[in-house]
Design a protein around this motif. Structure first.
Motif, short mmCIF file in Angstrom:
data_model
loop_
_atom_site.label_atom_id
_atom_site.label_comp_id
_atom_site.label_asym_id
_atom_site.label_seq_id
_atom_site.Cartn_x
_atom_site.Cartn_y
_atom_site.Cartn_z
N TYR A 170 4.47 2.26 8.13
CA TYR A 170 5.47 2.40 7.07
C TYR A 170 5.98 1.04 6.64
O TYR A 170 6.17 0.76 5.45
CB TYR A 170 6.64 3.28 7.51
N GLY A 171 6.14 0.18 7.63
CA GLY A 171 6.57 -1.18 7.32
C GLY A 171 5.53 -1.90 6.49
O GLY A 171 5.85 -2.61 5.52
N LEU A 172 4.24 -1.67 6.88
CA LEU A 172 3.16 -2.29 6.11
C LEU A 172 3.10 -1.70 4.70
O LEU A 172 2.86 -2.41 3.73
CB LEU A 172 1.82 -2.11 6.82
N LYS A 173 3.31 -0.36 4.64
CA LYS A 173 3.31 0.28 3.31
C LYS A 173 4.43 -0.29 2.45
O LYS A 173 4.25 -0.58 1.27
CB LYS A 173 3.46 1.80 3.44
N ASP A 174 5.60 -0.41 3.08
CA ASP A 174 6.73 -0.97 2.33
C ASP A 174 6.42 -2.39 1.88
O ASP A 174 6.69 -2.79 0.74
CB ASP A 174 7.99 -0.97 3.21
N LEU A 175 5.81 -3.17 2.80
CA LEU A 175 5.45 -4.53 2.44
C LEU A 175 4.41 -4.54 1.32
O LEU A 175 4.47 -5.35 0.40
CB LEU A 175 4.88 -5.27 3.66
N GLN A 176 3.44 -3.61 1.43
CA GLN A 176 2.40 -3.54 0.41
C GLN A 176 3.01 -3.16 -0.93
O GLN A 176 2.67 -3.74 -1.97
CB GLN A 176 1.33 -2.53 0.82
N GLU A 177 3.94 -2.19 -0.93
CA GLU A 177 4.61 -1.79 -2.17
C GLU A 177 5.41 -2.97 -2.74
O GLU A 177 5.38 -3.23 -3.94
CB GLU A 177 5.52 -0.59 -1.92
N LYS A 178 6.10 -3.65 -1.84
CA LYS A 178 6.89 -4.80 -2.29
C LYS A 178 5.97 -5.88 -2.86
O LYS A 178 6.28 -6.51 -3.87
CB LYS A 178 7.72 -5.38 -1.15
N LEU A 179 4.80 -6.08 -2.19
CA LEU A 179 3.83 -7.06 -2.67
C LEU A 179 3.29 -6.67 -4.03
O LEU A 179 3.15 -7.51 -4.92
CB LEU A 179 2.69 -7.20 -1.65
N GLU A 180 3.01 -5.38 -4.21
CA GLU A 180 2.51 -4.89 -5.51
C GLU A 180 3.59 -5.08 -6.58
O GLU A 180 3.29 -5.51 -7.71
CB GLU A 180 2.11 -3.43 -5.40
N LYS A 181 4.84 -4.74 -6.21
CA LYS A 181 5.93 -4.94 -7.17
C LYS A 181 6.08 -6.42 -7.52
O LYS A 181 6.29 -6.79 -8.66
CB LYS A 181 7.25 -4.41 -6.61
N LEU A 182 5.96 -7.25 -6.48
CA LEU A 182 6.07 -8.69 -6.70
C LEU A 182 4.95 -9.18 -7.61
O LEU A 182 5.18 -9.98 -8.53
CB LEU A 182 6.04 -9.41 -5.35
N ALA A 183 3.72 -8.69 -7.36
CA ALA A 183 2.59 -9.09 -8.22
C ALA A 183 2.81 -8.59 -9.64
O ALA A 183 2.53 -9.31 -10.62
CB ALA A 183 1.29 -8.53 -7.65
N GLY A 184 3.30 -7.35 -9.79
CA GLY A 184 3.58 -6.80 -11.12
C GLY A 184 4.66 -7.60 -11.83
O GLY A 184 4.57 -7.91 -13.02
N SER A 185 5.71 -7.94 -11.07
CA SER A 185 6.78 -8.70 -11.71
C SER A 185 6.30 -10.11 -12.05
O SER A 185 6.73 -10.70 -13.03
CB SER A 185 8.02 -8.75 -10.81
N LYS A 186 5.36 -10.64 -11.22
CA LYS A 186 4.80 -11.96 -11.52
C LYS A 186 4.03 -11.92 -12.83
O LYS A 186 4.14 -12.82 -13.66
CB LYS A 186 3.92 -12.42 -10.37
N THR A 187 3.22 -10.85 -13.03
CA THR A 187 2.48 -10.75 -14.29
C THR A 187 3.44 -10.53 -15.45
O THR A 187 3.23 -11.06 -16.54
CB THR A 187 1.45 -9.61 -14.25
N ASP A 188 4.52 -9.77 -15.21
CA ASP A 188 5.54 -9.58 -16.26
C ASP A 188 6.17 -10.91 -16.62
O ASP A 188 6.38 -11.23 -17.80
CB ASP A 188 6.61 -8.59 -15.80
N LEU A 189 6.50 -11.70 -15.57
CA LEU A 189 7.09 -13.01 -15.82
C LEU A 189 6.11 -13.91 -16.55
O LEU A 189 6.49 -14.67 -17.46
CB LEU A 189 7.52 -13.67 -14.51
N SER A 190 4.82 -13.84 -16.18
CA SER A 190 3.81 -14.64 -16.86
C SER A 190 3.72 -14.23 -18.33
O SER A 190 3.65 -15.08 -19.22
CB SER A 190 2.44 -14.47 -16.20
N ALA A 191 3.72 -12.91 -18.57
CA ALA A 191 3.65 -12.42 -19.95
C ALA A 191 4.89 -12.87 -20.72
O ALA A 191 4.81 -13.30 -21.88
CB ALA A 191 3.52 -10.91 -19.97
N LYS A 192 6.07 -12.77 -20.07
CA LYS A 192 7.31 -13.21 -20.73
C LYS A 192 7.28 -14.71 -21.01
O LYS A 192 7.72 -15.16 -22.05
CB LYS A 192 8.52 -12.85 -19.88
#
Length: 133
Positions: free
Chosen positions: A11-33
């Motif tokens: 669950y901790g890994l899943k949470d980390l993976q979700e957080k990592l995915e969110k972080l990657a998504g927000s990084k692409t959003d920031l790049s697009a912005k």
């Protein structure tokens, strides 16, 4: 207990993976912005340059019209001076001609007086001649 620890880790890994995915998504959003922000900056810079070019064209046109008007004023001032000089010359000639006319009128009167005297002398001599004849 080990399975429960593994589940917690998963669950901790899943949470980390979700957080990592969110972080990657927000990084692409920031790049697009960031890209959008750069595009906006470039567009504003282009508009500013276009405005400066238009301003420089207007300044150039103003300077050209101002130069032409100053040349026209100088030309007209020169023309006025030429006309004033011509007027002074014509006035001087007119005054000289008036004096000459006045002298001619005096001469004409004198010649008229002499003519009258000569005619009266001629008539007197013609009368004397007739009497002698």
């Amino acid at each position: 207990v080990q399975q429960q620890e593994r589940r917690v880790k998963l669950y901790g890994l899943k949470d980390l993976q979700e957080k990592l995915e969110k972080l990657a998504g927000s990084k692409t959003d920031l790049s697009a912005k960031a890209v959008f922000s750069e595009e906006e900056k470039l567009k504003i810079s282009k508009d500013l340059l276009d405005l400066q070019i238009e301003t420089n064209k207007m300044k150039e046109q103003y300077e050209m019209e101002n130069f032409e008007l100053k040349n026209m004023i100088l030309s007209l001032e020169n023309r006025v001076q030429e006309l004033e000089l011509c007027s002074e010359k014509v006035t001087g000639e007119r005054d000289a001609l008036r004096e000459h006319l006045h002298a001619l009128e005096i001469s004409r009167k004198e010649l008229g007086d002499e003519y009258i005297i000569l005619k009266s002398n001629y008539l007197a001599l013609a009368k004397e001649l007739d009497q002698e004849v």
